[in-house]
Every structure is written in C-alpha cells, then in structure tokens.
Scaffold this motif. Structure first.
Motif, PDB file in Angstrom:
ATOM      1  N   ILE A  58      90.271 -12.147   7.345  1.00 55.52           N
ATOM      2  CA  ILE A  58      91.704 -12.069   7.104  1.00 55.52           C
ATOM      3  C   ILE A  58      92.392 -13.262   7.757  1.00 55.52           C
ATOM      4  CG2 ILE A  58      93.808 -10.723   7.462  1.00 55.52           C
ATOM      5  CD1 ILE A  58      91.897  -9.494   5.448  1.00 55.52           C
ATOM      6  N   ARG A  59      93.215 -13.959   6.976  1.00 57.57           N
ATOM      7  CA  ARG A  59      93.943 -15.114   7.499  1.00 57.57           C
ATOM      8  C   ARG A  59      95.425 -14.819   7.692  1.00 57.57           C
ATOM      9  NH1 ARG A  59      91.285 -19.955   6.708  1.00 57.57           N
ATOM     10  NH2 ARG A  59      93.011 -20.796   7.936  1.00 57.57           N
ATOM     11  N   ALA A  60      95.954 -13.854   6.937  1.00 50.59           N
ATOM     12  CA  ALA A  60      97.362 -13.464   7.092  1.00 50.59           C
ATOM     13  C   ALA A  60      97.524 -12.036   6.602  1.00 50.59           C
ATOM     14  CB  ALA A  60      98.279 -14.394   6.312  1.00 50.59           C
ATOM     15  N   THR A  61      98.368 -11.270   7.299  1.00 54.35           N
ATOM     16  CA  THR A  61      98.608  -9.888   6.900  1.00 54.35           C
ATOM     17  C   THR A  61     100.030  -9.494   7.263  1.00 54.35           C
ATOM     18  OG1 THR A  61      97.872  -7.583   7.145  1.00 54.35           O
ATOM     19  CG2 THR A  61      97.658  -8.986   9.078  1.00 54.35           C
ATOM     20  N   GLY A  62     100.660  -8.730   6.387  1.00 54.21           N
ATOM     21  CA  GLY A  62     102.032  -8.318   6.597  1.00 54.21           C
ATOM     22  C   GLY A  62     102.159  -7.094   7.472  1.00 54.21           C
ATOM     23  N   VAL A  63     103.346  -6.937   8.055  1.00 56.22           N
ATOM     24  CA  VAL A  63     103.715  -5.725   8.787  1.00 56.22           C
ATOM     25  C   VAL A  63     104.744  -5.011   7.904  1.00 56.22           C
ATOM     26  CG1 VAL A  63     104.630  -4.775  10.946  1.00 56.22           C
ATOM     27  CG2 VAL A  63     103.349  -6.930  10.969  1.00 56.22           C
ATOM     28  N   CYS A  64     104.280  -3.954   7.248  1.00 51.63           N
ATOM     29  CA  CYS A  64     105.005  -3.333   6.137  1.00 51.63           C
ATOM     30  C   CYS A  64     105.490  -1.930   6.521  1.00 51.63           C
ATOM     31  CB  CYS A  64     104.068  -3.275   4.928  1.00 51.63           C
ATOM     32  SG  CYS A  64     104.651  -2.374   3.498  1.00 51.63           S
ATOM     33  N   GLN A  65     106.530  -1.465   5.840  1.00 54.42           N
ATOM     34  CA  GLN A  65     107.018  -0.106   6.085  1.00 54.42           C
ATOM     35  C   GLN A  65     105.931   0.937   5.865  1.00 54.42           C
ATOM     36  OE1 GLN A  65     109.774   1.192   7.273  1.00 54.42           O
ATOM     37  NE2 GLN A  65     111.047  -0.629   7.441  1.00 54.42           N
ATOM     38  N   SER A  66     105.028   0.695   4.925  1.00 47.72           N
ATOM     39  CA  SER A  66     103.943   1.649   4.699  1.00 47.72           C
ATOM     40  C   SER A  66     103.025   1.753   5.913  1.00 47.72           C
ATOM     41  CB  SER A  66     103.134   1.254   3.459  1.00 47.72           C
ATOM     42  OG  SER A  66     103.925   1.343   2.300  1.00 47.72           O
ATOM     43  N   ASP A  67     102.884   0.647   6.649  1.00 44.38           N
ATOM     44  CA  ASP A  67     102.115   0.697   7.898  1.00 44.38           C
ATOM     45  C   ASP A  67     102.801   1.613   8.906  1.00 44.38           C
ATOM     46  OD1 ASP A  67     100.180  -1.251   7.001  1.00 44.38           O
ATOM     47  OD2 ASP A  67     101.697  -2.779   7.339  1.00 44.38           O
ATOM     48  N   LEU A  68     104.132   1.517   8.968  1.00 42.15           N
ATOM     49  CA  LEU A  68     104.875   2.423   9.852  1.00 42.15           C
ATOM     50  C   LEU A  68     104.673   3.870   9.435  1.00 42.15           C
ATOM     51  CD1 LEU A  68     108.359   0.762  10.524  1.00 42.15           C
ATOM     52  CD2 LEU A  68     106.232   0.560  11.815  1.00 42.15           C
ATOM     53  N   SER A  69     104.572   4.105   8.140  1.00 41.92           N
ATOM     54  CA  SER A  69     104.375   5.471   7.651  1.00 41.92           C
ATOM     55  C   SER A  69     103.022   6.025   8.076  1.00 41.92           C
ATOM     56  CB  SER A  69     104.504   5.504   6.121  1.00 41.92           C
ATOM     57  OG  SER A  69     105.825   5.178   5.718  1.00 41.92           O
ATOM     58  N   VAL A  70     102.037   5.160   8.255  1.00 39.08           N
ATOM     59  CA  VAL A  70     100.748   5.602   8.786  1.00 39.08           C
ATOM     60  C   VAL A  70     100.891   5.937  10.266  1.00 39.08           C
ATOM     61  CG1 VAL A  70      98.394   4.857   9.339  1.00 39.08           C
ATOM     62  CG2 VAL A  70      99.374   4.342   7.099  1.00 39.08           C
ATOM     63  N   LEU A  71     101.599   5.101  11.003  1.00 40.08           N
ATOM     64  CA  LEU A  71     101.789   5.347  12.437  1.00 40.08           C
ATOM     65  C   LEU A  71     102.539   6.656  12.689  1.00 40.08           C
ATOM     66  CD1 LEU A  71     100.882   2.370  12.502  1.00 40.08           C
ATOM     67  CD2 LEU A  71     102.621   1.945  14.227  1.00 40.08           C
ATOM     68  N   SER A  72     103.466   6.999  11.792  1.00 41.44           N
ATOM     69  CA  SER A  72     104.262   8.214  11.970  1.00 41.44           C
ATOM     70  C   SER A  72     103.642   9.447  11.332  1.00 41.44           C
ATOM     71  CB  SER A  72     105.659   7.996  11.387  1.00 41.44           C
ATOM     72  OG  SER A  72     105.590   7.859   9.974  1.00 41.44           O
ATOM     73  N   GLY A  73     102.619   9.255  10.504  1.00 40.90           N
ATOM     74  CA  GLY A  73     101.981  10.382   9.838  1.00 40.90           C
ATOM     75  C   GLY A  73     102.565  10.716   8.482  1.00 40.90           C
TER      76      GLY A  73
END
Length: 361
Positions: A34-49
């Motif tokens: 991986i050379r670049a990856t976004g920080v996305c709202q869907s990632d937050l949805s994983v953190l929050s369940g």
C-alpha cells in the motif's frame, strides 16, 4: 510490517504496531504494498460498530499501491503494476454478478469474516476491513480486489478512486443517470458528497445545490462544481429560489442518516429521484409514509458503491482525472503518516476535514 489495529469497538485509540505479518499468497491472490490510503467515514463506522466487522481488525478500504507478488493462477496483474484496491471483489458466479450487478457481490465480503489475513504478537489472527485492511503497509486480496491503473495517476488520487470517487461519481453516472440540464441537490459535502457534485457537473446538470450545516465546506463544494450552497435551514428558500418551489430533479443523500435521507427526499421534486449514497446504521429507520411513497411519485434509489463495475469505472475515473475533468487533488485535506492515524480519526470525527491520506514511505 506496520499497521493500525482496532481491538474492540469503542476503543479510544488504535493500536499502531510494527509486528504484523501476512498469511501466504494463495493461487488466486495478489499481495500489494500500500502506497496511499484514505481516512474515510466508513472507517469511522467500523470503529464505532455501525459497520460490523470481525475483531480485532485493521481498518482501511480506500487504497492504492504496487503489486509485489501474485499467485500462480493470476493473469490480470503482475509485480510492479500500480493497482487500486477494490473492497467489493466480484466473484463472477453469484446471482448478482450474473445479472450485471458486481457491486452487490457478497462472496468475498462474507469470506473476509472467516479469513484472518494478518498475524501479530506472534501468531494472533487479525482481520482486514472488508477483506482489505489498507491501514497496513501490505495486504493480500483476491485478484479481483486489485485493479490495474495507469501508473501516471498518483497513488493519492488513485486511492480516492478506490472508494470516495467511485461511490459518489458512480451514484450520479450509474445509479441516477443524471440528464444534462437537470437540477441536483446534494445533502452532505464530505469527500463522497463532493464526488457526487463533480459527477453532477460532468453530467451537465445546470443547477447543483450543496447542502451542509458547516458553511466552511461550501466554498470547496462550489470550487468542484456546485452552483449554489446552503445549510439545511436554508433549503426551503433555496427550493423556492432555484426551482420555483418545485424541488430538484435529483436529491442525493451522502451522510448515512435517516434525517439526511428525509432532507434529500424533501429537496426532490414530485416525480424526481432520491438517491441514498451514505452508509447508515441498521437501527436507523426512515420515516416515510406509504401515502408519500405512492402519491408523490418519487423514486427512492440506493447506490451501493456507486453501482460500479470497477473494471470499467476505475480506469474511466482515472482517465477523467488525467484529463482535468475530475478534481481529486482539491479533495485531499492533508497527507499524513501512519503514526498520525489517531489524530486523523479525531479530526475526521470533528467534521472539519475531508480526505486525509496516509502516505507510506
């Protein structure tokens, strides 16, 4: 290798560590640096369940990188190729794939709940979000999950194509099929919302209203294609001024909440299309009446991953970027290191940033 691990839903901090290893590459797999990856709202949805994932899990699904190893059966890519990660690989054999809806294929998504591709702290298993886990330096995915891209496209822009751009622009081009001369309202001006706005501009919409409670987002929305902007409180005035009180031909919801869906529904004219793009919670009910659904004549559409066939759409969006038709660079609020991810998550929660991109050395 390095990566960021979520041990349990609700943890205040990600566990950023450097002892991850990967399971071996199978015959039909691809290993990607991986050379670049976004920080996305869907990632937050994983953190929050809100988006359930097996735990512990390495978040991240919006990424791009370089192929370092392929299985014996893989012919689509080879080591050295630049690829965009496809977090919904299409198996090609399930009912959705057969009828031409590869974006709805669940084969590999379901497998990702049983296959832990990562190991840490010796031999402890860890999963990757949606079978990816791009918040790590390397991942192993099915060959369908690594789509070759023009190497002239920077990794940061290619990463955005992997989720935000495809979800937003695809919702306009593939799902809604917005017609030239149409009027469009977009509820939510985050990364995906801005992608919807750009898709509407590409489609020839003449009026594009950006709706977001944060006025700080209105300027960028106009830069990438919105003709007007307002807060939700100003929607009724905008409907009167811009559409003569009729409402917009298309109303896009790009937040993932029932209240935002109702705002988009309210913005849509009688007989128009309301398109749900945001990923919401399973217990968030949309209070539409049966009377309204019939007699207002509106169409309520869902747009999962922009209705995309990524084999067609990833290269198409990359070409639009190279031609200057898609402005991806303006959507990147900052470039950060993996060690900054906890601060990046906090900044995204505040709502003041768009896409932060983790750039790996």
């Amino acid at each position: 290798m390095r990566g960021a691990l979520l041990h349990a839903v609700g943890d205040e901090k990600l566990d950023i560590r450097d002892d991850f290893t990967l399971t071996p590459v199978g015959p039909a797999d691809v290993r990607v640096r991986i050379r670049a990856t976004g920080v996305c709202q869907s990632d937050l949805s994983v953190l929050s369940g809100v988006l359930p994932m097996p735990l512990p899990v390495i978040p991240g699904h919006e990424g791009a990188g370089e192929v370092v190893e392929v299985g014996d059966q893989v012919t689509s890519v080879q080591p050295g190729d630049h690829v965009i990660i496809n977090w919904t690989p299409a198996c090609g054999d399930c009912p959705n794939c057969i009828v031409g809806q590869p974006n709805l294929c669940m084969t590999y998504i379901m497998k990702s709940f049983a296959e832990a591709r990562f190991r840490y702290d010796g031999d402890k298993p860890a999963f990757g979000m949606s079978g990816c886990g791009t918040w790590a330096e390397e991942i192993v995915v099915p060959w369908q999950g690594a789509v070759k891209v023009d190497p002239e496209v920077p990794f940061e822009a290619a990463a955005l194509i992997g989720c935000g751009i495809t979800t937003g622009v695809g919702a306009v081009l593939n799902t809604a099929k917005v017609r030239p001369g149409s009027t469009v309202a977009v509820v939510g001006c985050g990364g995906v919302g801005l992608s919807v706005i750009q898709g509407a501009r590409l489609s020839g919409a003449t009026t594009i209203l950006a709706i977001d409670p944060l006025e700080s987002k209105h300027e960028l929305a106009k830069k990438v294609g919105a003709t007007h902007a307002c807060t939700p409180d100003g929607l009724m005035d905008a409907i009167g001024t811009l559409t003569g009180g009729q409402g917009f031909d298309y109303g896009f919801e790009v937040v993932g909440r029932s209240a935002a869906i109702m705002t988009a529904w309210q913005a849509t004219r009688r007989g128009g299309d309301t398109i749900v793009v945001g990923a919401g919670a399973m217990d968030d009910q949309v209070p539409l009446t049966a009377f309204s659904l019939l007699f207002e004549g509106k169409n309520l559409l869902s747009s999962m991953y922009g209705g995309a066939d990524v084999r067609r759409d990833f290269p198409r969006f990359a070409a639009l970027y190279k031609a200057g038709k898609l402005d991806l660079d303006s959507m990147i609020s900052s470039r950060i290191k993996l060690s900054d991810l906890n601060d990046a998550v906090a900044a995204l929660k505040s709502g003041e940033v768009l896409r932060q991109i983790v750039v790996f050395d």
